[in-house]
Design an enzyme around this catalytic site. Structure first.
Site, PDB file in Angstrom:
ATOM      1  N   ASN A   9       0.867  -1.178   0.000  1.00  0.00           N
ATOM      2  CA  ASN A   9       0.000   0.000   0.000  1.00  0.00           C
ATOM      3  C   ASN A   9       0.904   1.228   0.000  1.00  0.00           C
ATOM      4  OD1 ASN A   9      -1.800   2.037   0.458  1.00  0.00           O
ATOM      5  ND2 ASN A   9      -2.424   1.341   2.502  1.00  0.00           N
ATOM      6  N   TRP A  10       0.983   1.875  -1.153  1.00  0.00           N
ATOM      7  CA  TRP A  10       1.931   2.992  -1.287  1.00  0.00           C
ATOM      8  C   TRP A  10       1.402   4.273  -0.652  1.00  0.00           C
ATOM      9  CZ3 TRP A  10       4.302   2.736  -6.943  1.00  0.00           C
ATOM     10  CH2 TRP A  10       4.913   1.481  -7.105  1.00  0.00           C
ATOM     11  N   LYS A  11       0.137   4.283  -0.255  1.00  0.00           N
ATOM     12  CA  LYS A  11      -0.482   5.459   0.374  1.00  0.00           C
ATOM     13  C   LYS A  11      -0.242   6.700  -0.509  1.00  0.00           C
ATOM     14  CE  LYS A  11      -0.065   3.102   4.754  1.00  0.00           C
ATOM     15  NZ  LYS A  11       0.068   3.144   6.206  1.00  0.00           N
ATOM     16  N   HIS A  95      -9.341   0.886   5.355  1.00  0.00           N
ATOM     17  CA  HIS A  95      -8.043   1.150   5.974  1.00  0.00           C
ATOM     18  C   HIS A  95      -8.213   2.102   7.169  1.00  0.00           C
ATOM     19  CE1 HIS A  95      -3.916   2.382   6.591  1.00  0.00           C
ATOM     20  NE2 HIS A  95      -3.571   1.283   5.940  1.00  0.00           N
ATOM     21  N   GLU A  97      -6.543   4.530   8.134  1.00  0.00           N
ATOM     22  CA  GLU A  97      -6.370   5.957   7.809  1.00  0.00           C
ATOM     23  C   GLU A  97      -7.649   6.523   7.195  1.00  0.00           C
ATOM     24  OE1 GLU A  97      -2.736   5.399   5.611  1.00  0.00           O
ATOM     25  OE2 GLU A  97      -1.788   4.794   7.498  1.00  0.00           O
ATOM     26  N   GLU A 167      -5.031  -5.098  10.568  1.00  0.00           N
ATOM     27  CA  GLU A 167      -4.002  -4.084  10.789  1.00  0.00           C
ATOM     28  C   GLU A 167      -4.271  -3.361  12.111  1.00  0.00           C
ATOM     29  OE1 GLU A 167      -2.084  -2.802   6.777  1.00  0.00           O
ATOM     30  OE2 GLU A 167      -3.840  -1.561   7.126  1.00  0.00           O
ATOM     31  N   GLY A 173       2.841   2.128  10.838  1.00  0.00           N
ATOM     32  CA  GLY A 173       3.769   3.247  10.676  1.00  0.00           C
ATOM     33  C   GLY A 173       4.495   3.627  11.957  1.00  0.00           C
ATOM     34  N   SER A 213       3.873  -2.321  10.302  1.00  0.00           N
ATOM     35  CA  SER A 213       5.331  -2.355  10.493  1.00  0.00           C
ATOM     36  C   SER A 213       5.958  -3.701  10.140  1.00  0.00           C
ATOM     37  CB  SER A 213       5.700  -1.938  11.927  1.00  0.00           C
ATOM     38  OG  SER A 213       5.270  -0.610  12.183  1.00  0.00           O
ATOM     39  N   GLY A 234       3.160  -1.188   4.259  1.00  0.00           N
ATOM     40  CA  GLY A 234       3.171   0.248   3.994  1.00  0.00           C
ATOM     41  C   GLY A 234       4.579   0.722   3.679  1.00  0.00           C
ATOM     42  N   GLY A 235       5.254   1.265   4.674  1.00  0.00           N
ATOM     43  CA  GLY A 235       6.573   1.877   4.481  1.00  0.00           C
ATOM     44  C   GLY A 235       7.573   1.000   3.735  1.00  0.00           C
TER      45      GLY A 235
HETATM   46  P1  13P Z   1       3.346   0.231   7.689  1.00  0.00           P
HETATM   47  O1  13P Z   1       3.865  -1.045   7.075  1.00  0.00           O
HETATM   48  O2  13P Z   1       4.083   1.443   7.231  1.00  0.00           O
HETATM   49  O3  13P Z   1       3.224   0.112   9.169  1.00  0.00           O
HETATM   50  O4  13P Z   1       1.838   0.422   7.136  1.00  0.00           O
HETATM   51  C1  13P Z   1       0.957  -0.635   7.175  1.00  0.00           C
HETATM   52  C2  13P Z   1      -0.258  -0.253   6.426  1.00  0.00           C
HETATM   53  O5  13P Z   1      -0.985   0.643   6.807  1.00  0.00           O
HETATM   54  C3  13P Z   1      -0.551  -0.970   5.177  1.00  0.00           C
HETATM   55  O6  13P Z   1      -1.827  -0.676   4.718  1.00  0.00           O
END
Ligand code: 13P
Length: 250
Positions: A9-11, A95, A97, A167, A173, A213, A234-235
């Site tokens: 997920n590149w956000k 998600h 967020e 999640e 994050g 993470s 994510g990251g």
């Molecule tokens: P991180 O891997 O950066 O913690 O993010 C997870 C995420 O929100 C994937 O959708």
């Protein structure tokens, strides 16, 4: 059939040029013999070029959101038909967020899920508790309610279009990962919750991803748990070497 899946997920990261660079590096370095289904979710404006870039690979493209309506006066929104028309058949919904920052409720997420399924899209359905819920030992209730209120309206026949992504908000994050034991305990509970509502066949077949993470150095242990079928990253998905190391951790 339960698939092994690693989705990035590149956000809201990477402009058009950076997206192409990342995809080119991914194509170059991705092992071709992997049995893991690999998915990437760039931003809306880069979906079309991502589909073009990846057309001769097994890497699939997902959107990070969709609107629940078919079309109309919804300034700034994107419909399922628009996504399908550029070759995107997967969407991430629910998600944390979207829930926290954009105030998406379970009811809204449920209607987005329904719309995506009506368009034959696959939904990566995200959910998970906040830190306060875990501290007050309410995390199983929260997760069960998110599943019931956002997803369990779907028909049994639609489960082959669903991927679950647990999640925990406190691990997203933050660099703080849920322990492999915490992940397994929750995934087992999730599968049991699906089993009670829809029966054993569906519960055994659905892929349940963990997100929060995930890094090359913790992926292997998390993925080794029996009810963990992959990760939503994510990251670490923004660094090709890390992402590939997570894919090959299976
Ligand atoms: P991180 O891997 O950066 O913690 O993010 C997870 C995420 O929100 C994937 O959708």
């Amino acid at each position: 059939m339960r698939n092994k899946i690693v989705a990035g997920n590149w956000k809201m990261n990477k402009n058009s040029e950076q997206t192409e660079d990342l995809l080119n590096e991914l194509i170059e370095k991705m092992p071709i013999d992997t049995e893991v289904k690999v998915i990437v979710a760039p931003t809306f404006v880069n979906l079309s070029s991502a589909v073009d870039h990846l057309q001769f690979t097994s890497i699939e493209v997902a959107a990070q959101n969709v609107h629940q309506s078919e079309s109309g006066a919804f300034t700034g929104e994107i419909s399922a038909d628009m996504l399908k028309s550029v070759g995107v058949g997967i969407v991430i919904l629910g998600h944390s967020e979207r829930r926290a920052i954009f105030h998406e409720t379970d009811a809204l997420i449920a209607s987005k899920v329904n719309t995506a399924l009506e368009h034959d899209m696959t939904v990566i359905f995200c959910f998970g508790e906040e830190l306060k819920d875990r501290q007050s030992k309410n995390h199983f209730n929260i997760v069960e309610n998110q599943l019931r209120d956002g997803l369990f309206q779907i028909a049994a026949k639609d489960w082959n279009h669903i991927v679950l992504a647990y999640e925990p908000v406190w691990a997203i994050g933050t660099g703080e990962t849920a322990s492999p034991e915490q992940v397994q305990e929750m995934h087992e509970f999730i599968r049991e919750t699906v089993r009670k509502a829809y029966g054993s066949d569906i519960a055994e077949d659905v892929s349940i991803l963990y997100g929060g993470s995930v890094k090359p150095d913790n992926a292997k242990e998390i993925f080794s748990k029996p009810d963990v079928d992959g990760g939503l990253i994510g990251g670490a998905a923004l660094k090709v070497d890390d992402f590939i190391a997570i894919v090959t951790a299976f």
